[in-house]
Design a protein around this motif. Structure first.
Motif, mmCIF file in Angstrom:
data_model
loop_
_atom_site.group_PDB
_atom_site.id
_atom_site.type_symbol
_atom_site.label_atom_id
_atom_site.label_comp_id
_atom_site.label_asym_id
_atom_site.label_seq_id
_atom_site.Cartn_x
_atom_site.Cartn_y
_atom_site.Cartn_z
ATOM 1 N N THR A 92 -2.758 -6.843 2.100
ATOM 2 C CA THR A 92 -3.714 -7.507 0.868
ATOM 3 C C THR A 92 -3.559 -6.652 -0.315
ATOM 4 N N GLU A 93 -2.976 -5.711 -0.565
ATOM 5 C CA GLU A 93 -3.054 -4.898 -1.731
ATOM 6 C C GLU A 93 -1.766 -3.906 -1.863
ATOM 7 N N ASP A 95 -0.812 -0.803 -3.827
ATOM 8 C CA ASP A 95 -1.065 0.233 -4.701
ATOM 9 C C ASP A 95 0.245 1.103 -5.116
ATOM 10 N N THR A 261 4.266 -14.267 -5.010
ATOM 11 C CA THR A 261 4.241 -12.876 -5.727
ATOM 12 C C THR A 261 2.884 -12.461 -5.954
ATOM 13 N N THR A 262 2.013 -13.012 -5.229
ATOM 14 C CA THR A 262 0.436 -12.712 -5.748
ATOM 15 C C THR A 262 0.275 -11.208 -5.482
ATOM 16 N N LEU A 263 0.495 -10.537 -4.478
ATOM 17 C CA LEU A 263 0.360 -9.205 -4.181
ATOM 18 C C LEU A 263 1.388 -8.363 -5.512
ATOM 19 N N GLN A 265 2.038 -9.294 -8.397
ATOM 20 C CA GLN A 265 1.427 -9.620 -9.556
ATOM 21 C C GLN A 265 0.341 -8.817 -9.876
ATOM 22 N N ALA A 266 -0.560 -8.726 -8.704
ATOM 23 C CA ALA A 266 -1.762 -7.751 -8.700
ATOM 24 C C ALA A 266 -1.539 -6.358 -8.885
ATOM 25 N N ALA A 267 -0.506 -5.896 -8.372
ATOM 26 C CA ALA A 267 0.266 -4.545 -8.663
ATOM 27 C C ALA A 267 0.937 -4.359 -9.953
ATOM 28 N N GLY A 268 0.944 -5.412 -10.724
ATOM 29 C CA GLY A 268 1.508 -5.045 -11.964
ATOM 30 C C GLY A 268 2.995 -4.897 -12.090
#
Lengths: 466, 466
Positions: A92-93, A95, A261-263, A265-268
């Motif tokens: 889900t993420e 980091d 690529t949602t994850l 993208q959220a991770a930059g």
């Protein structure tokens, strides 16, 4: 539960995604480094690993009897090879700064963090699901995953009506049209492009259009779907366009996919213009020393146009996985790029392309000559000599091959490989005219159709040699 | 009648030989120069022009119904295109110094001289006909020309016995074995090599051997034919070797061919070690400004080994003819050489090769790694996924591709083209592992067998990287 780096003495590789790219990377890394050196943890949110999504239309159509035939390696087999695989577990993420991923066990809902020394992102693609009224109604199916395929088969088994509408006429659309024809359905294909197979130029797509009509498929081109009307029972009953309604007992969406690529993208992490991850030639995510990515979630370099493309295809995903596995396992490999080869069929009609279409070439700033030839897949006098049409693009002045499209009978499609290798080698069409291709009457006319096209392309380049 | 140069105001092109190379050259020259500029006189000693000798086995086997289907262009059609064709007229001498040829009308026996400005020699090949007792007996047939094919068909129609023996197990031998099986004969193939298809390495030939036995063909390898015993009626009744006699109602000789260069040799033209004419890259006979040669009577440059070979094959002959026609017609073209590609089949078994066998590589002074892989022609789960075996040779240290051999089911054979293009481009097996080949389950496993072989070859080159 949480796994942190401080508690470990050996390296940990974390893989997100249990299909071709991710599990090939894990397997290749495991071959190079044993469990004493490298721990491998792989997360897959579904039930299955290492399966052939490309095979789903043939399973639905009945050519492949059992779902499990599409599975190259089960979770148990991966675990037996020393890969710590967790299915039904969704990451889900990411980091990236902390070098860890958060995951959720889909059964229990429990979340935890797992730290990594090296990370492989192989999150695949997600189907484009248009925001249309009725798109979630019973009887409307995508065909991206094995679960999708099973759901569609269950619907087909439970539905008495025989009218199927396929939305989209790309590879998945035409393959699903074939599958449903094979199942005995009346098939209508509704397609927003001028002709089916928009991965071909329209003049070649028109040949597919005519052939599909010849198979009894109703082709509706140039049509935008506006909704999926439902009946009193809540089930889909038709596909609506601006102009008409096409009655449907079942609807298959084959509109294409986008990189998942949602994850990322959220991770930059860096994404390209097609929303895919951008990597270097070793499949390492650009600017991130310890993160690799491959498969349907990345963009690949198109060697002919020099720009990035998104090409979701199992064969690329497997190659990416091998390259990533070699690099994270301490070896060395690169993925130099693609030339855009694809092959498909609808019943006996084979469809193939490689390199650039006319509009790709224009977009790339290239000027070109385009020629089309009609020939046969075998010597004209040999039984089963089916017509085949070859379109070839060559760069103006240099005569460099830019692309080939093929529509024809048995034996036509895989001939695209000749052009794929020639494109990779940067050959001119003049060089191609001398290619020493296999000839015998059951396999080819004495001039292979690819050679005939090359000769015509040479003449076109010469005629406009300024 | 005599045609001398002094009586003419325009150039005259004389062509010896009315099949692929000769008539392609004549036709291409005619396209570039009209009758006002160029007179074309072509001599053919047989009845037919521009026919597919490669198709004869399929005519004999019944796949091709009529002889005339094998004829691409008749004498009348050539004449209608402005080519002065004389059939049943044999050239008996080339006077290179005097720039003239002597010919004999085979019907009347009349001889005459024809002078030329430019000469094309396309005399083809002649079958090896061993000096064996009984070789000229009724019931013994070659299959080089349409007349040979007709004679064999006449014999088959008139013969009650069903035992056929084929001498030789090269391309013609295995194709004739298939043809006779298709005609319902009990077929024995007697072959001097250790395994059939000596154009493959013996380990690959063994696969052909086993498959042919599986088709019910009796294979006798490593056997020298000592004679063709005849019965009281003078007809052949068996094929004898040192060890045994194989009863035969009909015998087909498929022992191979040699360049037909008797005229060229008598005229002092340069021949190579395989007795073929030697030309430059424009197909001009070396040291002779106004003489060209092409087709089965010339030697060709093997681009992989760097030495000359004799490869009688219609596809080369046609290319030679095009190149010669362009050059004699005032244009420019070259034939850069071959990589030695060939494809054939025996019933459902496809057989292909390109580049060097192990012994070719050794002869060329090359050190190499050889690998063999087993795969399937389609995705393993797809119906009709036939086994296919690929052998690949790569140069030691450099990893350059040297050759590929394929034996397998439907779709296996033409994959050799991938390797043929890669050889032409000088690719390494490492480069080949990244090739973007067409993938879809009906066409290929996700790793095409050629890619699987390339990966194994890379590993072998690395493992022995010193």
């Amino acid at each position: 539960m949480s796994m942190s780096r401080t508690s470990r003495t050996k390296e940990r590789l974390v893989v997100i995604g249990g299909d071709a790219a991710g599990m090939s990377a894990a397997s290749q890394a495991r071959r190079l480094k044993g469990p004493a050196e490298l721990e491998i943890v792989a997360f897959e949110r579904g039930h299955f690993t290492s399966y052939s999504a490309c095979g789903i239309p043939y399973w639905v159509g009945g050519d492949v009897a059992e779902r499990d035939q599409l599975i190259a390696r089960t979770p148990e087999e991966h675990r037996a090879r020393g890969i710590g695989l967790r299915i039904r577990t969704e990451v889900t993420e990411i980091d990236a700064e902390g070098a860890r991923v958060r995951s959720r066990d889909l059964a229990s809902g429990a979340e935890s963090w797992t730290s990594y020394d090296k990370l492989v992102i192989a999150t695949g693609a997600r189907p484009v699901r248009p925001e249309l009224p009725g798109v979630d109604a019973p009887g409307v199916h995508g065909v991206q995953t094995l679960d999708d395929g099973q759901a569609l088969l269950d619907t087909l088994a439970a539905t008495r009506g025989r009218r199927a509408v396929v939305v989209g006429a790309g590879y998945i659309g035409v393959e699903m049209a074939e599958a449903l024809i094979n199942r005995g359905y009346e098939v209508t294909v509704v397609n927003r492009s001028k002709e089916p197979m928009a991965t071909l130029d329209p003049d070649m797509g028109r040949l597919v259009h005519k052939a599909m009509e010849g198979l009894g498929i109703t082709m509706v081109n140039d049509a935008e779907v506006t909704g999926l009307p439902t009946g009193d029972d809540g089930r889909v009953r038709a596909v609506a366009t601006e102009d008409a309604e096409y009655p449907a007992d079942v609807v298959v969406l084959g509109i294409g996919v986008r990189p998942e690529t949602t994850l990322a993208q959220a991770a930059g992490l860096p994404l390209g213009e097609h929303h895919g991850l951008l990597t270097d030639l070793a499949m390492r995510v650009r600017g991130h020393e310890n993160i690799w990515a491959g498969g349907d979630c990345v963009e690949v370099l198109d060697l002919v146009s020099g720009s990035e493309r998104h090409i979701p295809l199992g064969t690329h995903a497997n190659k990416h996985g091998q390259v990533i596995g070699a690099n994270v396992g301490g070896g060395y490999a690169t993925f130099p790029g693609v030339v855009g080869t694809a092959v498909s069929k609808v019943c006996d009609l084979e469809i193939a392309r490689t390199g650039l279409r006319e509009k790709d070439a224009r977009r790339a700033g290239l000027q070109f000559e385009a020629v089309t030839v009609e020939s046969t897949s075998r010597a004209g006098y040999y039984p089963g000599a089916d017509p085949m049409t070859v379109k070839m693009l060559a760069e103006r002045r240099t005569g460099r091959l830019l692309g080939v499209q093929i529509v024809g009978g048995e034996g036509a499609g895989k001939r695209v490989d000749i052009a794929a290798v020639a494109l990779t080698a940067g050959m001119t069409v003049e060089q191609m005219t001398a290619l020493d291709l296999g000839y015998a009457p059951p396999f080819s006319p004495v001039w292979d159709p690819i050679l005939v096209a090359a000769r015509k392309a040479v003449a076109a380049v010469r005629a406009n040699g300024v």
